[in-house]
Each structure stands twice: as structure tokens, then as C-alpha cells.
Design a protein around this motif. Structure first.
Motif, PDB file in Angstrom:
ATOM      1  N   VAL B  96       0.823  -0.987   0.087  1.00 44.97           N
ATOM      2  CA  VAL B  96      -0.126  -0.113   0.310  1.00 44.97           C
ATOM      3  C   VAL B  96       1.091   0.861  -0.008  1.00 44.97           C
ATOM      4  O   VAL B  96       2.191   1.253   0.640  1.00 44.97           O
ATOM      5  CB  VAL B  96      -1.071  -0.011   0.683  1.00 44.97           C
ATOM      6  N   VAL B  97       0.677   1.983  -0.890  1.00 43.83           N
ATOM      7  CA  VAL B  97       1.409   3.455  -0.950  1.00 43.83           C
ATOM      8  C   VAL B  97       0.945   4.272   0.719  1.00 43.83           C
ATOM      9  O   VAL B  97      -0.123   4.390   1.427  1.00 43.83           O
ATOM     10  CB  VAL B  97       1.180   4.585  -2.212  1.00 43.83           C
ATOM     11  N   THR B  98       2.295   3.840   0.823  1.00 43.32           N
ATOM     12  CA  THR B  98       1.451   4.813   2.526  1.00 43.32           C
ATOM     13  C   THR B  98       2.367   6.487   2.180  1.00 43.32           C
ATOM     14  O   THR B  98       2.045   7.918   3.229  1.00 43.32           O
ATOM     15  CB  THR B  98       2.880   4.609   3.185  1.00 43.32           C
ATOM     16  N   ALA B  99       3.015   7.230   1.311  1.00 43.03           N
ATOM     17  CA  ALA B  99       3.605   8.398   0.667  1.00 43.03           C
ATOM     18  C   ALA B  99       3.633   9.123  -0.455  1.00 43.03           C
ATOM     19  O   ALA B  99       4.301   8.037  -1.076  1.00 43.03           O
ATOM     20  CB  ALA B  99       5.012   9.028   1.492  1.00 43.03           C
ATOM     21  N   VAL B 100       3.277  10.210  -1.068  1.00 46.98           N
ATOM     22  CA  VAL B 100       3.557  10.311  -1.737  1.00 46.98           C
ATOM     23  C   VAL B 100       4.951  11.684  -2.068  1.00 46.98           C
ATOM     24  O   VAL B 100       3.518  12.666  -1.800  1.00 46.98           O
ATOM     25  CB  VAL B 100       2.635  10.445  -2.933  1.00 46.98           C
ATOM     26  N   GLU B 101       5.613  12.098  -2.683  1.00 44.35           N
ATOM     27  CA  GLU B 101       6.743  13.361  -2.031  1.00 44.35           C
ATOM     28  C   GLU B 101       7.128  13.935  -3.855  1.00 44.35           C
ATOM     29  O   GLU B 101       8.119  13.185  -3.516  1.00 44.35           O
ATOM     30  CB  GLU B 101       7.405  13.603  -1.159  1.00 44.35           C
ATOM     31  N   GLY B 102       6.962  14.507  -4.328  1.00 48.18           N
ATOM     32  CA  GLY B 102       7.149  14.638  -5.776  1.00 48.18           C
ATOM     33  C   GLY B 102       7.126  13.329  -6.491  1.00 48.18           C
ATOM     34  O   GLY B 102       6.150  12.794  -7.005  1.00 48.18           O
ATOM     35  N   ASP B 103       8.464  13.248  -7.023  1.00 46.73           N
ATOM     36  CA  ASP B 103       8.779  11.738  -8.308  1.00 46.73           C
ATOM     37  C   ASP B 103       9.224  10.714  -7.083  1.00 46.73           C
ATOM     38  O   ASP B 103       9.210   9.894  -7.536  1.00 46.73           O
ATOM     39  CB  ASP B 103       9.911  11.871  -9.050  1.00 46.73           C
ATOM     40  N   ALA B 104       9.512  10.776  -5.553  1.00 39.95           N
ATOM     41  CA  ALA B 104       9.021   9.605  -4.715  1.00 39.95           C
ATOM     42  C   ALA B 104       7.972   8.920  -4.341  1.00 39.95           C
ATOM     43  O   ALA B 104       7.367  10.089  -3.050  1.00 39.95           O
ATOM     44  CB  ALA B 104      10.361  10.067  -3.981  1.00 39.95           C
ATOM     45  N   VAL B 105       8.221   7.530  -4.343  1.00 36.80           N
ATOM     46  CA  VAL B 105       6.580   7.087  -3.814  1.00 36.80           C
ATOM     47  C   VAL B 105       7.160   6.265  -2.797  1.00 36.80           C
ATOM     48  O   VAL B 105       8.201   5.570  -3.127  1.00 36.80           O
ATOM     49  CB  VAL B 105       5.700   6.780  -4.866  1.00 36.80           C
ATOM     50  N   THR B 106       6.431   5.834  -1.410  1.00 34.84           N
ATOM     51  CA  THR B 106       6.896   5.241  -0.474  1.00 34.84           C
ATOM     52  C   THR B 106       5.919   4.380   0.130  1.00 34.84           C
ATOM     53  O   THR B 106       5.312   4.962   0.067  1.00 34.84           O
ATOM     54  CB  THR B 106       7.370   5.736   0.751  1.00 34.84           C
ATOM     55  N   CYS B 107       6.139   2.385  -0.392  1.00 37.27           N
ATOM     56  CA  CYS B 107       4.336   1.782   0.189  1.00 37.27           C
ATOM     57  C   CYS B 107       5.284   1.244   1.230  1.00 37.27           C
ATOM     58  O   CYS B 107       6.694   0.518   1.942  1.00 37.27           O
ATOM     59  CB  CYS B 107       4.402   1.100  -1.216  1.00 37.27           C
ATOM     60  N   ALA B 108       4.482   0.708   1.840  1.00 37.66           N
ATOM     61  CA  ALA B 108       4.443  -0.519   2.850  1.00 37.66           C
ATOM     62  C   ALA B 108       3.751  -1.600   2.424  1.00 37.66           C
ATOM     63  O   ALA B 108       3.105  -2.028   1.659  1.00 37.66           O
ATOM     64  CB  ALA B 108       4.202  -0.039   4.052  1.00 37.66           C
ATOM     65  N   LEU B 109       4.790  -2.986   2.840  1.00 40.15           N
ATOM     66  CA  LEU B 109       4.270  -3.829   2.324  1.00 40.15           C
ATOM     67  C   LEU B 109       3.949  -5.294   4.084  1.00 40.15           C
ATOM     68  O   LEU B 109       5.562  -4.870   4.192  1.00 40.15           O
ATOM     69  CB  LEU B 109       5.461  -5.278   1.326  1.00 40.15           C
ATOM     70  N   THR B 110       3.871  -6.337   3.100  1.00 42.79           N
ATOM     71  CA  THR B 110       3.904  -7.092   4.814  1.00 42.79           C
ATOM     72  C   THR B 110       3.607  -8.497   3.965  1.00 42.79           C
ATOM     73  O   THR B 110       2.793  -8.866   2.647  1.00 42.79           O
ATOM     74  CB  THR B 110       2.153  -7.264   5.172  1.00 42.79           C
ATOM     75  N   ALA B 111       3.422  -9.389   4.510  1.00 39.78           N
ATOM     76  CA  ALA B 111       3.555 -10.807   4.121  1.00 39.78           C
ATOM     77  C   ALA B 111       3.208 -11.356   4.886  1.00 39.78           C
ATOM     78  O   ALA B 111       3.003 -11.546   6.384  1.00 39.78           O
ATOM     79  CB  ALA B 111       5.123 -11.690   3.799  1.00 39.78           C
ATOM     80  N   ALA B 112       1.644 -12.913   5.540  1.00 39.47           N
ATOM     81  CA  ALA B 112       1.333 -13.235   5.866  1.00 39.47           C
ATOM     82  C   ALA B 112       0.343 -14.138   6.086  1.00 39.47           C
ATOM     83  O   ALA B 112       0.931 -14.933   4.509  1.00 39.47           O
ATOM     84  CB  ALA B 112      -0.147 -11.769   6.699  1.00 39.47           C
ATOM     85  N   LYS B 113       0.355 -14.771   6.401  1.00 37.01           N
ATOM     86  CA  LYS B 113       0.320 -16.617   6.308  1.00 37.01           C
ATOM     87  C   LYS B 113      -1.539 -16.773   6.803  1.00 37.01           C
ATOM     88  O   LYS B 113      -1.620 -15.390   7.140  1.00 37.01           O
ATOM     89  CB  LYS B 113       0.921 -17.435   7.921  1.00 37.01           C
ATOM     90  N   ALA B 114      -1.815 -17.696   6.433  1.00 42.84           N
ATOM     91  CA  ALA B 114      -3.753 -17.809   6.195  1.00 42.84           C
ATOM     92  C   ALA B 114      -3.687 -17.325   8.032  1.00 42.84           C
ATOM     93  O   ALA B 114      -5.510 -17.360   8.477  1.00 42.84           O
ATOM     94  CB  ALA B 114      -3.778 -19.432   6.021  1.00 42.84           C
ATOM     95  N   ASP B 115      -3.365 -17.610   8.937  1.00 42.58           N
ATOM     96  CA  ASP B 115      -3.596 -17.848   9.978  1.00 42.58           C
ATOM     97  C   ASP B 115      -4.060 -16.033  10.389  1.00 42.58           C
ATOM     98  O   ASP B 115      -4.105 -16.041  11.791  1.00 42.58           O
ATOM     99  CB  ASP B 115      -3.320 -18.552  10.840  1.00 42.58           C
ATOM    100  N   GLY B 116      -2.652 -15.367   9.547  1.00 43.56           N
ATOM    101  CA  GLY B 116      -2.618 -14.150  10.077  1.00 43.56           C
ATOM    102  C   GLY B 116      -1.636 -13.105  10.499  1.00 43.56           C
ATOM    103  O   GLY B 116      -1.273 -12.495  10.565  1.00 43.56           O
ATOM    104  N   THR B 117      -0.486 -14.744  10.319  1.00 47.01           N
ATOM    105  CA  THR B 117       0.507 -14.543  11.416  1.00 47.01           C
ATOM    106  C   THR B 117       1.783 -13.166  10.607  1.00 47.01           C
ATOM    107  O   THR B 117       1.935 -14.022   8.847  1.00 47.01           O
ATOM    108  CB  THR B 117       1.422 -15.699  11.392  1.00 47.01           C
ATOM    109  N   VAL B 118       2.127 -12.336  10.828  1.00 41.72           N
ATOM    110  CA  VAL B 118       2.582 -12.035   9.511  1.00 41.72           C
ATOM    111  C   VAL B 118       4.014 -12.241  10.036  1.00 41.72           C
ATOM    112  O   VAL B 118       4.724 -12.420  10.873  1.00 41.72           O
ATOM    113  CB  VAL B 118       2.738 -10.029  10.191  1.00 41.72           C
TER     114      VAL B 118
END
Lengths: 132, 128
Positions: B96-118
Motif C-alpha cells: 500500500v502506498v504510504t507517501a508521495v513526495e514529488g517523484d518519490a513514492v513510498t509503500c508499506a508491504l506485509t507478508a502474512a500466513k493464512a492464520d494472520g501471522t505476519v
């Protein structure tokens, strides 16, 4: 963990971007074997293990007590297939903490990948952990 | 393509890797650690079975980002592994994109199991 290793700079070693290894990496990922889609994390500190920069050995980390804490990649320029890069690994920081079941050590090691003319194309930081 | 804060770049499920795939990944990354391939070694290290390589999750993040925004636009990726992944465990991966500053985009990523464990959290930056 060999705390005295902080600040140590390994002698540079050479790696080459090899298609055959990239194909295995893609198969491991469960991805289609299309070299156009090789993730740019293909270069990895582990390639130094047989090229003079065995971080586990140098840091005194026993593999049964080792964990991988994380990785950081900074991409500066694309790397072409068969390109040879010089890699310099530096032990940037080692810290010790007290966990619930004993001590835990954290080592951040930076690897700078450069062309023969000195141009840096990639920086990788790997974070290794050893449990007591 | 213009990005805005809150944009979901992707949300996909990556099928769990079997032991043959773990061995391929170890070969492809020249990883000699038996904890990914040797059941007895993994148990002696305190785990119920062999571990999927953390860098496989990093590679999933990077490949999916490259597919979505273009490999030439990726600038950096910073991943923290938070829980072990075992063979055959599917991972839900999202960015998910978390910030856009000029030409720079920052995003947050997660990987999680089916039981929700990140199992991994990350941030990445790419050119807009």
C-alpha cells in the motif's frame, strides 16, 4: 558472535550475474522461468560464502543459533547478465541485547557492488541474528 | 502512472513452497545453510521442520513490485523478517502506498500466513 568484528572490511570478492543461478532462484520462488522477471534481489550476501566473505564464519555465528533478521537493497544502476561486479562487505554494527531466553546478537553487514570503473550499482545490507 | 497515498499496489496470495522449491532457492542463491533443506538440522535448531528462506519473501516483494511499477523505477526495499515460514505455507502479500513526495513514492508491504501471522514487514521506495 564475534563482537570484535565490528568495522571489519572483507577483502573485495567478485561475483558474476549468472543466468543458471537466476533460473534456479525463479524455480524456487515458484515463478515462471523468465529471465526478464528475475527479482533485483538476485545479488545476495550468500554468494560471498565461497568467495572469501563467509559472514557466518567471520562473525562466529553458529548456524543452529542463527536467524535472518532482514535485508535492505538500494538499487543505483541495472546489472547486466554476465556482468562481473566487485563486492566489498563491511560489518557496520554489532549489538547485544538481553532477550527473554538469553542474549541475542545483531550484526548489520553492508555489501557494496561496483563495476570495474568503481561505479556503485547496488548496496545490500543484511541483518544477521544469533541466539544464545 | 500517478500514485496516491492509500493506493493498494497489489494483494496476492503466493502458494507455499515445497521442499524441492526450497532446495532450488538455496541453489539459486548459493545458500549452504542446511536449515532450509535438512529436517534433522532444523529440529536440532529448535524448529518443527525446515524453514523457508527469508530472502524468498524479499524476492517475492521485489518481483511483485517490479511487476507493478517497473523494475527500473525501484529505488530501495527494506525488509524485516518477523516470524518463520515453513514449507507449504501460503503467504498473503500486499503493498500500500504510504507517501508521495514529488517523484518519490513510498509503500508499506506485509507478508502474512493464512492464520494472520505476519512473517515480514517492509518499506520500499520507487520513482513516480
Amino acid at each position: 558472535m564475534n563482537m570484535e568484528r565490528q568495522g571489519y572490511v572483507y577483502p573485495p570478492f567478485t561475483v558474476r550475474a549468472e543466468r543458471a543461478l537466476a533460473e534456479k532462484l525463479l524455480r524456487g520462488q515458484g515463478a515462471a522461468v523468465d529471465l526478464e522477471t528475475v527479482p533485483p534481489t538476485y545479488m545476495i550476501f550468500l554468494r560471498g560464502e565461497t568467495r572469501g566473505a563467509n559472514l557466518f564464519e567471520g562473525l562466529g555465528i553458529h548456524r543452529k543459533r542463527a536467524l535472518h533478521g532482514g535485508q535492505r537493497y538500494e538499487w543505483y544502476e541495472p546489472i547486466a547478465w554476465d556482468e562481473e561486479l566487485s563486492v566489498t562487505a563491511t560489518v557496520e554494527k554489532i549489538t547485544e541485547k538481553q532477550g527473554r531466553s538469553g542474549k541475542i546478537w545483531f550484526a548489520d553487514v553492508a555489501l557494496d557492488y561496483a563495476r570495474a570503473d568503481g561505479t556503485r550499482v547496488l548496496r545490500e545490507i543484511t541483518r544477521l541474528i544469533e541466539r544464545e | 502512472m500517478a500514485h496516491r497515498e492509500g493506493d493498494r499496489l497489489f494483494e496476492v496470495t503466493v502458494p507455499g513452497a515445497d521442499r524441492a522449491r526450497l532446495a532450488d532457492f538455496s541453489a539459486g542463491t548459493e545458500d549452504p545453510n542446511p536449515i532450509h533443506t535438512d529436517e534433522e538440522f532444523a529440529k536440532a535448531a529448535g524448529f518443527p521442520t525446515v524453514l523457508q528462506q527469508g530472502p524468498m519473501t524479499t524476492a517475492h516483494f521485489a518481483r511483485l513490485l517490479a511487476e507493478r511499477v517497473g523494475q527500473d523505477r525501484l529505488r530501495w526495499l527494506d525488509v524485516t523478517f518477523t516470524a518463520p515460514v515453513f514449507p507449504e505455507e501460503d503467504l498473503r502479500i500486499e503493498a500500500v502506498v504510504t507517501a508521495v513526495e514529488g517523484d518519490a513514492v513510498t509503500c508499506a508491504l506485509t507478508a502474512a500466513k493464512a492464520d494472520g501471522t505476519v512473517t515480514a514487514k517492509a518499506e520500499a521506495g520507487f520513482g513516480a
